[in-house]
Design a protein around this motif. Structure first.
Motif, PDB file in Angstrom:
ATOM      1  N   ARG A   1     -28.889 -49.862  69.915  1.00 22.12           N
ATOM      2  CA  ARG A   1     -30.046 -50.354  69.171  1.00 22.12           C
ATOM      3  C   ARG A   1     -30.788 -51.437  69.947  1.00 22.12           C
ATOM      4  O   ARG A   1     -32.013 -51.405  70.057  1.00 22.12           O
ATOM      5  CB  ARG A   1     -29.611 -50.902  67.812  1.00 22.12           C
TER       6      ARG A   1
ATOM      7  N   GLY B   1     -34.775 -51.472  72.782  1.00 19.63           N
ATOM      8  CA  GLY B   1     -35.865 -52.432  72.930  1.00 19.63           C
ATOM      9  C   GLY B   1     -35.879 -53.106  74.278  1.00 19.63           C
ATOM     10  O   GLY B   1     -36.949 -53.467  74.787  1.00 19.63           O
TER      11      GLY B   1
ATOM     12  N   ARG C   1     -37.929 -56.287  65.394  1.00 18.46           N
ATOM     13  CA  ARG C   1     -37.305 -55.710  64.188  1.00 18.46           C
ATOM     14  C   ARG C   1     -35.784 -55.733  64.260  1.00 18.46           C
ATOM     15  O   ARG C   1     -35.119 -56.011  63.246  1.00 18.46           O
ATOM     16  CB  ARG C   1     -37.786 -54.270  64.030  1.00 18.46           C
ATOM     17  N   VAL C   2     -35.218 -55.474  65.440  1.00 12.31           N
ATOM     18  CA  VAL C   2     -33.783 -55.230  65.550  1.00 12.31           C
ATOM     19  C   VAL C   2     -32.978 -56.501  65.787  1.00 12.31           C
ATOM     20  O   VAL C   2     -31.900 -56.687  65.207  1.00 12.31           O
ATOM     21  CB  VAL C   2     -33.510 -54.214  66.683  1.00 12.31           C
TER      22      VAL C   2
ATOM     23  N   GLY D   1     -41.696 -51.933  73.146  1.00 13.05           N
ATOM     24  CA  GLY D   1     -40.380 -52.568  73.145  1.00 13.05           C
ATOM     25  C   GLY D   1     -40.380 -53.912  72.445  1.00 13.05           C
ATOM     26  O   GLY D   1     -39.403 -54.277  71.775  1.00 13.05           O
TER      27      GLY D   1
ATOM     28  N   TRP E   1     -40.076 -53.307  68.748  1.00 12.85           N
ATOM     29  CA  TRP E   1     -38.730 -52.892  68.362  1.00 12.85           C
ATOM     30  C   TRP E   1     -37.762 -54.071  68.361  1.00 12.85           C
ATOM     31  O   TRP E   1     -36.942 -54.216  67.450  1.00 12.85           O
ATOM     32  CB  TRP E   1     -38.248 -51.802  69.302  1.00 12.85           C
TER      33      TRP E   1
END
Length: 438
Positions: A247, A251, A426-427, A420, A423
């Protein structure tokens, strides 16, 4: 604590990075002078990517057997020898009669460089992961990244001097000298436990024996588990770690690709705009100087505000820099030599701001998502995940160069970095420790 790591980690890192940074901008130009086409010259960077995908796991296994120090010393010797050989053979090919043997020598030198680079990377990362306490982890790793940036300033500037005194292949000799010095420092000063003040542990064999004794005691005192329950729990833990790595890696990979593509896209664009090797090396040196000023605040921000506070703007700014590079190079860059210099320098400075802000971010995240027990093994997995970006990046440039100008590869690299950054925003708050969750 960080000062104690200077002679064993930080100073050798500056030297090794300086030698590599002197060579990287010249590799595409050497390839072109030896008879490689533009797509083939771009594809040479795949060698490092293949090593980044295939190398970390076997490197981690070897390192767990012989120890980080011995592995780094052996690989340093191999790297220095290969650079001396490349200096002789490739230098001969630049005299006007390049053939298949000269091109093979360049490829083999890059293969050795990729293999030994995995050893140096994993060895230092594992050593720092053990030595640094969590509250200093980001600052210690960004200092490591900062030493890389200092080397990247010194290297291209020294490379420009060496090239002006001789020919492009002389940078291999410079790399050999830097690597030899760094290897000697590691051999003399790298002692586990030096940063924390703990007593140095026994060699790797004794460490394994101690682990075996601990496991025996644990087995003798632990209650008997239900059938297969321990294996199932371990399997779940492993899958959880891998899931976190993937995960976060999704990114981070565009960021890694942007870093790999810079010493590939910029020299090829510079060559297309008729800029020479020494000018391109100076551009890289000036950009790296910008990055040096960014690594100190980057570490403090990561430790105090969370990893996302650095990773997201790092990828965002790099993406904008690549897009700007791809716009300026084919427009104002074709007007004159002065405008060509501006078209490369300004976007490279913007990319440098983003890259410097992210000093050590990839290595820090690797330690964050790796359990403390068996960290070397998990870090090798993390480096394999990140290696996908190292392999994909030159493939992307080579593939685009077959059908479009190199500037188009810059656009794609920029867009990927921008994606990226979204992402990671968010992660990271979900998977890494610290203030990211706030």
């Amino acid at each position: 604590m960080l000062r104690a790591l200077v002679p064993s980690i930080y100073a050798p890192t500056v030297l090794e990075a300086a030698g590599e940074a002197a060579l990287l901008p010249v590799i595409p130009l050497l390839a072109r002078h030896l008879g490689f086409s533009v797509p083939a010259a771009a594809a040479l960077a795949m060698i490092a990517g293949i090593g980044a995908v295939l190398g970390p796991i076997p490197t981690g296994r070897v390192m767990m057997r012989v120890g980080a120090r011995r592995a780094i010393i052996a690989s340093g010797i191999a790297l220095a020898v290969s650079n001396v050989v490349a200096l002789i053979v490739v230098g001969d090919g630049l005299q006007g009669h390049a053939g298949p043997g000269h091109r093979l020598a360049l490829v083999l030198a890059l293969v050795v460089m990729a293999a030994t680079g995995q050893v140096w990377q994993l060895g230092r990362q594992s050593f720092l992961g053990t030595e640094l306490p969590p509250e200093l982890r980001a600052r210690g790793m960004t200092t490591f990244g900062g030493m890389l940036r200092i080397g990247q300033v010194i290297g291209p500037l020294l490379g420009a001097v060496v090239v002006s005194l001789g020919h492009d292949a002389w940078v291999f000799g410079l790399f050999a000298v830097m690597t030899t010095t760094a290897t000697v420092m590691v051999a003399v000063f790298m002692v586990p436990g030096e940063a924390s003040g703990a007593a140095p542990p026994e060699p790797a064999a004794a460490e394994r024996a101690l682990d075996e004794e601990v496991e025996k005691v644990a087995e003798a005192t632990a209650p008997v588990p239900a059938p297969d329950s321990t294996a199932q729990a371990g399997s779940r833990d492993t899958r959880g770690v891998l899931a976190r790595m993937v995960r976060v890696g999704l990114g981070v990979t565009p960021l890694v690709m942007g870093r790999i593509n810079r010493p590939l896209i910029v020299p090829l664009l510079g060559d297309a705009l008729a800029l020479d090797a020494s000018t391109i090396s100076v551009i890289f040196g000036v950009a790296a100087a910008i990055e040096i000023f960014m690594f100190i605040p980057a570490g403090s921000i990561m430790d105090r505000r969370g990893r996302a506070a650095v990773a997201v703007p790092c990828s965002l700014i790099m993406g904008l820099g690549y897009v700007l590079l791809s716009v300026l190079a084919p427009t104002i860059g074709t007007r004159s030599a002065g405008w060509a210099l501006v078209a490369l320098l300004v976007p490279c400075l913007l990319i440098a701001v983003g890259n410097g802000l992210g000093s050590g971010i990839v290595m820090t995240l690797g330690i964050d998502v790796s359990p403390e027990r068996g960290r070397t093994r998990y870090l090798s997995w993390w480096n394999t995940v990140i290696g996908v970006g190292r392999l994909t990046a030159p493939l992307l440039v080579a593939g685009i160069a077959l059908v479009a100008p190199v500037a188009a590869a810059g656009v794609v690299s920029g867009v990927l970095c921008l994606a990226g950054s979204g992402w990671l925003a968010r992660v990271l708050p979900e998977v890494v420790p610290g203030r990211d969750r706030a």
